[in-house]
Design a protein around this motif. Structure first.
Motif, PDB file in Angstrom:
ATOM      1  N   ARG A  44       0.843  -1.193   0.000  1.00 35.58           N
ATOM      2  CA  ARG A  44       0.000   0.000   0.000  1.00 35.58           C
ATOM      3  C   ARG A  44       0.883   1.249   0.000  1.00 35.58           C
ATOM      4  NH1 ARG A  44      -4.229   0.273   4.643  1.00 35.58           N
ATOM      5  NH2 ARG A  44      -4.841  -1.551   3.485  1.00 35.58           N
ATOM      6  N   ARG A  45       1.933   1.223   0.866  1.00 39.16           N
ATOM      7  CA  ARG A  45       2.748   2.422   1.028  1.00 39.16           C
ATOM      8  C   ARG A  45       4.149   2.053   1.512  1.00 39.16           C
ATOM      9  NH1 ARG A  45       1.087   7.304   5.090  1.00 39.16           N
ATOM     10  NH2 ARG A  45       2.797   8.657   4.536  1.00 39.16           N
ATOM     11  N   LEU A  46       5.139   2.719   0.933  1.00 37.78           N
ATOM     12  CA  LEU A  46       6.514   2.637   1.391  1.00 37.78           C
ATOM     13  C   LEU A  46       7.034   4.061   1.531  1.00 37.78           C
ATOM     14  CD1 LEU A  46       9.172   0.984   1.949  1.00 37.78           C
ATOM     15  CD2 LEU A  46       9.690   1.320  -0.489  1.00 37.78           C
ATOM     16  N   THR A  47       7.498   4.406   2.709  1.00 37.42           N
ATOM     17  CA  THR A  47       8.137   5.705   2.918  1.00 37.42           C
ATOM     18  C   THR A  47       9.590   5.438   3.296  1.00 37.42           C
ATOM     19  OG1 THR A  47       7.434   5.776   5.236  1.00 37.42           O
ATOM     20  CG2 THR A  47       6.031   6.885   3.633  1.00 37.42           C
ATOM     21  N   VAL A  48      10.505   6.189   2.684  1.00 36.25           N
ATOM     22  CA  VAL A  48      11.936   5.961   2.906  1.00 36.25           C
ATOM     23  C   VAL A  48      12.648   7.309   3.019  1.00 36.25           C
ATOM     24  CG1 VAL A  48      14.024   4.807   2.074  1.00 36.25           C
ATOM     25  CG2 VAL A  48      11.784   3.952   1.373  1.00 36.25           C
ATOM     26  N   THR A  49      13.557   7.398   3.958  1.00 34.95           N
ATOM     27  CA  THR A  49      14.462   8.544   4.052  1.00 34.95           C
ATOM     28  C   THR A  49      15.881   7.997   3.992  1.00 34.95           C
ATOM     29  OG1 THR A  49      12.919   9.815   5.410  1.00 34.95           O
ATOM     30  CG2 THR A  49      15.222  10.503   5.465  1.00 34.95           C
ATOM     31  N   ALA A  50      16.689   8.581   3.123  1.00 35.26           N
ATOM     32  CA  ALA A  50      18.103   8.194   2.982  1.00 35.26           C
ATOM     33  C   ALA A  50      18.967   9.406   3.290  1.00 35.26           C
ATOM     34  CB  ALA A  50      18.376   7.707   1.564  1.00 35.26           C
ATOM     35  N   GLU A  51      19.935   9.204   4.161  1.00 38.78           N
ATOM     36  CA  GLU A  51      20.891  10.261   4.484  1.00 38.78           C
ATOM     37  C   GLU A  51      22.274   9.793   4.048  1.00 38.78           C
ATOM     38  OE1 GLU A  51      20.417  12.007   8.488  1.00 38.78           O
ATOM     39  OE2 GLU A  51      18.726  10.605   8.665  1.00 38.78           O
ATOM     40  N   HIS A  52      22.970  10.641   3.312  1.00 40.85           N
ATOM     41  CA  HIS A  52      24.324  10.324   2.873  1.00 40.85           C
ATOM     42  C   HIS A  52      25.078  11.621   2.666  1.00 40.85           C
ATOM     43  CE1 HIS A  52      22.738  10.885  -1.297  1.00 40.85           C
ATOM     44  NE2 HIS A  52      21.696  10.248  -0.796  1.00 40.85           N
ATOM     45  N   ALA A  53      26.324  11.550   2.235  1.00 39.74           N
ATOM     46  CA  ALA A  53      27.198  12.725   2.167  1.00 39.74           C
ATOM     47  C   ALA A  53      26.613  13.883   1.376  1.00 39.74           C
ATOM     48  CB  ALA A  53      28.562  12.333   1.593  1.00 39.74           C
ATOM     49  N   SER A  54      25.878  13.602   0.323  1.00 35.37           N
ATOM     50  CA  SER A  54      25.350  14.685  -0.507  1.00 35.37           C
ATOM     51  C   SER A  54      23.992  15.203  -0.022  1.00 35.37           C
ATOM     52  CB  SER A  54      25.279  14.248  -1.973  1.00 35.37           C
ATOM     53  OG  SER A  54      24.468  13.101  -2.101  1.00 35.37           O
ATOM     54  N   GLY A  55      23.500  14.691   1.095  1.00 34.19           N
ATOM     55  CA  GLY A  55      22.256  15.236   1.645  1.00 34.19           C
ATOM     56  C   GLY A  55      21.255  14.164   2.037  1.00 34.19           C
ATOM     57  N   THR A  56      20.023  14.604   2.174  1.00 32.66           N
ATOM     58  CA  THR A  56      18.931  13.726   2.584  1.00 32.66           C
ATOM     59  C   THR A  56      17.906  13.664   1.468  1.00 32.66           C
ATOM     60  OG1 THR A  56      19.254  14.332   4.897  1.00 32.66           O
ATOM     61  CG2 THR A  56      17.118  13.402   4.316  1.00 32.66           C
ATOM     62  N   ARG A  57      17.429  12.461   1.188  1.00 29.60           N
ATOM     63  CA  ARG A  57      16.377  12.243   0.198  1.00 29.60           C
ATOM     64  C   ARG A  57      15.223  11.532   0.880  1.00 29.60           C
ATOM     65  NH1 ARG A  57      18.557  11.400  -5.632  1.00 29.60           N
ATOM     66  NH2 ARG A  57      20.577  12.360  -5.420  1.00 29.60           N
ATOM     67  N   THR A  58      14.025  11.808   0.396  1.00 35.02           N
ATOM     68  CA  THR A  58      12.855  11.108   0.918  1.00 35.02           C
ATOM     69  C   THR A  58      12.019  10.593  -0.252  1.00 35.02           C
ATOM     70  OG1 THR A  58      11.528  13.121   1.046  1.00 35.02           O
ATOM     71  CG2 THR A  58      12.728  12.476   3.034  1.00 35.02           C
ATOM     72  N   LEU A  59      11.298   9.518   0.011  1.00 34.70           N
ATOM     73  CA  LEU A  59      10.415   8.936  -0.989  1.00 34.70           C
ATOM     74  C   LEU A  59       9.148   8.481  -0.297  1.00 34.70           C
ATOM     75  CD1 LEU A  59       9.797   7.693  -3.846  1.00 34.70           C
ATOM     76  CD2 LEU A  59      10.874   5.591  -2.970  1.00 34.70           C
ATOM     77  N   GLU A  60       8.016   8.839  -0.876  1.00 38.51           N
ATOM     78  CA  GLU A  60       6.743   8.261  -0.473  1.00 38.51           C
ATOM     79  C   GLU A  60       6.198   7.566  -1.717  1.00 38.51           C
ATOM     80  OE1 GLU A  60       2.825   9.339   2.003  1.00 38.51           O
ATOM     81  OE2 GLU A  60       3.208  10.677   0.294  1.00 38.51           O
ATOM     82  N   LEU A  61       6.201   6.239  -1.676  1.00 41.82           N
ATOM     83  CA  LEU A  61       5.753   5.416  -2.794  1.00 41.82           C
ATOM     84  C   LEU A  61       4.392   4.847  -2.426  1.00 41.82           C
ATOM     85  CD1 LEU A  61       6.633   4.190  -5.553  1.00 41.82           C
ATOM     86  CD2 LEU A  61       7.560   2.264  -4.241  1.00 41.82           C
ATOM     87  N   LEU A  62       3.382   5.184  -3.218  1.00 44.69           N
ATOM     88  CA  LEU A  62       2.013   4.751  -2.939  1.00 44.69           C
ATOM     89  C   LEU A  62       1.482   3.886  -4.066  1.00 44.69           C
ATOM     90  CD1 LEU A  62       0.477   8.131  -1.679  1.00 44.69           C
ATOM     91  CD2 LEU A  62       1.231   6.191  -0.283  1.00 44.69           C
ATOM     92  N   HIS A  63       0.789   2.830  -3.690  1.00 44.78           N
ATOM     93  CA  HIS A  63       0.142   1.914  -4.631  1.00 44.78           C
ATOM     94  C   HIS A  63      -1.360   2.114  -4.507  1.00 44.78           C
ATOM     95  CE1 HIS A  63      -1.211  -2.292  -5.778  1.00 44.78           C
ATOM     96  NE2 HIS A  63      -0.587  -1.862  -6.855  1.00 44.78           N
ATOM     97  N   ASP A  64      -2.048   2.240  -5.629  1.00 43.44           N
ATOM     98  CA  ASP A  64      -3.490   2.529  -5.586  1.00 43.44           C
ATOM     99  C   ASP A  64      -4.363   1.284  -5.429  1.00 43.44           C
ATOM    100  OD1 ASP A  64      -3.514   1.335  -8.101  1.00 43.44           O
ATOM    101  OD2 ASP A  64      -3.955   3.194  -9.187  1.00 43.44           O
ATOM    102  N   GLY A  65      -3.750   0.102  -5.312  1.00 44.91           N
ATOM    103  CA  GLY A  65      -4.510  -1.129  -5.164  1.00 44.91           C
ATOM    104  C   GLY A  65      -4.926  -1.758  -6.486  1.00 44.91           C
ATOM    105  N   ARG A  66      -4.654  -1.059  -7.590  1.00 44.52           N
ATOM    106  CA  ARG A  66      -5.022  -1.556  -8.922  1.00 44.52           C
ATOM    107  C   ARG A  66      -3.808  -1.614  -9.855  1.00 44.52           C
ATOM    108  NH1 ARG A  66      -8.272   2.301  -7.388  1.00 44.52           N
ATOM    109  NH2 ARG A  66      -7.491   3.763  -8.891  1.00 44.52           N
ATOM    110  N   GLY A  67      -2.619  -1.437  -9.306  1.00 48.20           N
ATOM    111  CA  GLY A  67      -1.409  -1.524 -10.122  1.00 48.20           C
ATOM    112  C   GLY A  67      -0.788  -0.190 -10.455  1.00 48.20           C
ATOM    113  N   GLY A  68      -1.419   0.920 -10.072  1.00 46.11           N
ATOM    114  CA  GLY A  68      -0.847   2.240 -10.321  1.00 46.11           C
ATOM    115  C   GLY A  68      -0.003   2.701  -9.141  1.00 46.11           C
TER     116      GLY A  68
END
Length: 185
Positions: free
Chosen positions: A58-82
């Motif tokens: 349904r949902r994956l949230t990720v935060t990555a911290e490394h030398a060049s900064g911080t990135r975040t991702l919120e990956l959402l699935h609509d339940g129908r493949g989107g």
């Protein structure tokens, strides 16, 4: 198999470790995890994962911290493949039911549990919404899981193949060339 698990892996592929706090319901999974790695560069990852019935992401949230900064991702699935990534349509993994967070043994659990591949004969091909680490780019990934015997499943993607060991609850114990569990369930 409802219940809680805390699992720590020695992630040899990243030169680091990962711990996941997982709550299994009747056909669902909620987890949060933290990972540290040194390959391809030193990084920290924190993530949260939620599935719907049938262990479909349904949902994956990720935060990555490394030398060049911080990135975040919120990956959402609509339940129908989107899928959407940070609110933008992610067309590459259209039709995928699962996410696969790079270097994360926990995300191999969903397709294995859905089809009981750690317990029953079968061979399944999946399209995954694969998230690379530490840049958090979302790409489509074709993967095949093949039952080899009780608790043993072959994972194949492209020219990479590995024979994984799962416990009776469908959690990765050993993923050769990637990770090995350090703690009992």
């Amino acid at each position: 198999m409802p219940g809680s698990r805390v699992i720590t892996w020695d992630v040899t592929a990243s030169g680091g470790y990962e711990t996941a706090w997982a709550e299994f319901g009747d056909g669902t999974l909620r987890a949060r995890g933290r990972a540290v790695g040194t390959v391809p560069e030193p990084y920290w990852i924190t993530y949260g994962l939620e599935t719907a019935d049938g262990y479909v992401t349904r949902r994956l949230t990720v935060t990555a911290e490394h030398a060049s900064g911080t990135r975040t991702l919120e990956l959402l699935h609509d339940g129908r493949g989107g899928w959407t990534a940070n609110g933008e349509r992610a067309p590459g993994p259209t039709g995928a039911l699962d996410c696969d967070l790079g270097l994360c043994p926990l995300t191999n659990t969903m397709p294995v549990l859905r089809h009981q591949l750690h317990q029953r004969p079968g061979d399944r091909e999946f399209l995954m919404a694969w998230v690379s680490v530490p840049d958090l780019e979302v790409r489509p990934s074709r993967q095949t899981y093949t039952h080899l015997g009780p608790g043993r499943v072959r994972y194949t993607s492209g020219d990479f193949s590995s024979d994984l060991e799962f416990d009776e609850d469908g959690c990765v114990v050993d993923y050769p060339r990637l990770a090995r569990r350090l703690t009992a369930r």
